[in-house]
Scaffold this motif. Sequence first.
Motif, PDB file in Angstrom:
ATOM      1  N   VAL A  26       0.846  -1.200   0.000  1.00 54.40           N
ATOM      2  CA  VAL A  26       0.000   0.000   0.000  1.00 54.40           C
ATOM      3  C   VAL A  26       0.877   1.244   0.000  1.00 54.40           C
ATOM      4  CG1 VAL A  26      -1.629   1.354   1.392  1.00 54.40           C
ATOM      5  CG2 VAL A  26      -2.027  -1.091   1.030  1.00 54.40           C
ATOM      6  N   TRP A  27       1.907   1.282   0.864  1.00 52.67           N
ATOM      7  CA  TRP A  27       2.785   2.449   0.941  1.00 52.67           C
ATOM      8  C   TRP A  27       3.534   2.648  -0.369  1.00 52.67           C
ATOM      9  CZ3 TRP A  27       2.993   6.392   4.217  1.00 52.67           C
ATOM     10  CH2 TRP A  27       4.057   7.287   4.075  1.00 52.67           C
ATOM     11  N   ARG A  32       2.193   8.698   1.022  1.00 53.76           N
ATOM     12  CA  ARG A  32       1.503   9.279   2.184  1.00 53.76           C
ATOM     13  C   ARG A  32      -0.017   9.242   2.076  1.00 53.76           C
ATOM     14  NH1 ARG A  32       4.820  12.383   5.733  1.00 53.76           N
ATOM     15  NH2 ARG A  32       6.958  12.384   4.992  1.00 53.76           N
ATOM     16  N   THR A  33      -0.543   9.064   0.883  1.00 56.68           N
ATOM     17  CA  THR A  33      -1.999   8.951   0.767  1.00 56.68           C
ATOM     18  C   THR A  33      -2.496   7.623   1.333  1.00 56.68           C
ATOM     19  OG1 THR A  33      -1.852   8.162  -1.517  1.00 56.68           O
ATOM     20  CG2 THR A  33      -2.182  10.532  -1.207  1.00 56.68           C
ATOM     21  N   ALA A  34      -1.582   6.750   1.742  1.00 55.69           N
ATOM     22  CA  ALA A  34      -1.963   5.514   2.431  1.00 55.69           C
ATOM     23  C   ALA A  34      -2.706   5.826   3.729  1.00 55.69           C
ATOM     24  CB  ALA A  34      -0.731   4.657   2.719  1.00 55.69           C
ATOM     25  N   LEU A 110       8.984   0.706   9.421  1.00 58.04           N
ATOM     26  CA  LEU A 110      10.000   1.698   9.059  1.00 58.04           C
ATOM     27  C   LEU A 110      11.135   1.059   8.261  1.00 58.04           C
ATOM     28  CD1 LEU A 110      10.083   3.666  12.435  1.00 58.04           C
ATOM     29  CD2 LEU A 110       9.134   4.484  10.257  1.00 58.04           C
ATOM     30  N   SER A 111      11.560  -0.134   8.655  1.00 56.79           N
ATOM     31  CA  SER A 111      12.645  -0.841   7.956  1.00 56.79           C
ATOM     32  C   SER A 111      12.231  -1.258   6.550  1.00 56.79           C
ATOM     33  CB  SER A 111      13.064  -2.089   8.731  1.00 56.79           C
ATOM     34  OG  SER A 111      13.596  -1.737   9.967  1.00 56.79           O
ATOM     35  N   SER A 112      10.929  -1.384   6.333  1.00 53.23           N
ATOM     36  CA  SER A 112      10.419  -1.775   5.019  1.00 53.23           C
ATOM     37  C   SER A 112      10.246  -0.582   4.080  1.00 53.23           C
ATOM     38  CB  SER A 112       9.076  -2.501   5.171  1.00 53.23           C
ATOM     39  OG  SER A 112       9.251  -3.688   5.880  1.00 53.23           O
ATOM     40  N   GLY A 113      10.601   0.602   4.566  1.00 51.00           N
ATOM     41  CA  GLY A 113      10.507   1.792   3.719  1.00 51.00           C
ATOM     42  C   GLY A 113       9.257   2.618   3.931  1.00 51.00           C
ATOM     43  N   ILE A 114       8.430   2.251   4.877  1.00 57.96           N
ATOM     44  CA  ILE A 114       7.233   3.040   5.178  1.00 57.96           C
ATOM     45  C   ILE A 114       7.682   4.194   6.057  1.00 57.96           C
ATOM     46  CG2 ILE A 114       4.990   3.030   6.339  1.00 57.96           C
ATOM     47  CD1 ILE A 114       4.754   0.075   5.504  1.00 57.96           C
ATOM     48  N   ASP A 140       0.912  12.516  13.687  1.00 60.17           N
ATOM     49  CA  ASP A 140       2.309  12.172  13.437  1.00 60.17           C
ATOM     50  C   ASP A 140       2.762  11.218  14.527  1.00 60.17           C
ATOM     51  OD1 ASP A 140       4.820  12.494  11.987  1.00 60.17           O
ATOM     52  OD2 ASP A 140       5.520  13.455  13.827  1.00 60.17           O
ATOM     53  N   LEU A 141       3.430  10.160  14.131  1.00 56.17           N
ATOM     54  CA  LEU A 141       3.903   9.150  15.066  1.00 56.17           C
ATOM     55  C   LEU A 141       5.419   9.110  15.032  1.00 56.17           C
ATOM     56  CD1 LEU A 141       2.489   5.613  15.544  1.00 56.17           C
ATOM     57  CD2 LEU A 141       4.914   5.902  15.125  1.00 56.17           C
ATOM     58  N   GLN A 142       6.019   9.104  16.213  1.00 57.16           N
ATOM     59  CA  GLN A 142       7.478   9.030  16.321  1.00 57.16           C
ATOM     60  C   GLN A 142       7.850   7.943  17.319  1.00 57.16           C
ATOM     61  OE1 GLN A 142       8.273  12.922  17.801  1.00 57.16           O
ATOM     62  NE2 GLN A 142       8.021  13.923  15.832  1.00 57.16           N
TER      63      GLN A 142
END
Length: 157
Positions: A26-27, A32-34, A110-114, A140-142
């Motif tokens: 999906v990403w 970002r429209t995901a 994050l490791s997958s590029g999302i 926003d998530l951190q």
Amino acid sequence: MTTNPQHIENRNRLNTITLLALATSVWDTLGRTAFAFSAPIGNHTLWMMERELDLEIIGEDPGEILMGICQVFIDEFGFASEIEISSDREGHFQVSVRDYEGLTFIHMLLSSGIEKPFLDPIMNTCQAMLRQMEFRMHQDLQIWEEGNGIIINFTEV
């Protein structure tokens, strides 16, 4: 069908792989429209909490209502050891999730590029509640390394 611990662990691993592959696809397709998928995820989760877990959204203080939802994630799902809601200015809420059980999956995303994890159930459910209260918020998530968790910021648009 057996319920031996190895089968349960293998099913959970397979579900994680499937969800990770879907999220990555999906990403990669939408970028970002995901985040368009975040609203239905949050809506369905909030609906389930209201119907099956007797969550009642009562009151006018969004911070208190956010805390009620987050308490369900602690009490019913064991997602965290502690969740704190704070607001340093009008139109902003910060949700600090300590000892987050989903942190490994967030790292996998994050490791997958999302770049921005859009599947987080706490973020999406809180966002759904804020929409119900007619707030238009950017989310926003951190990663929060010190708290072994995440920090979610909601800022009014």
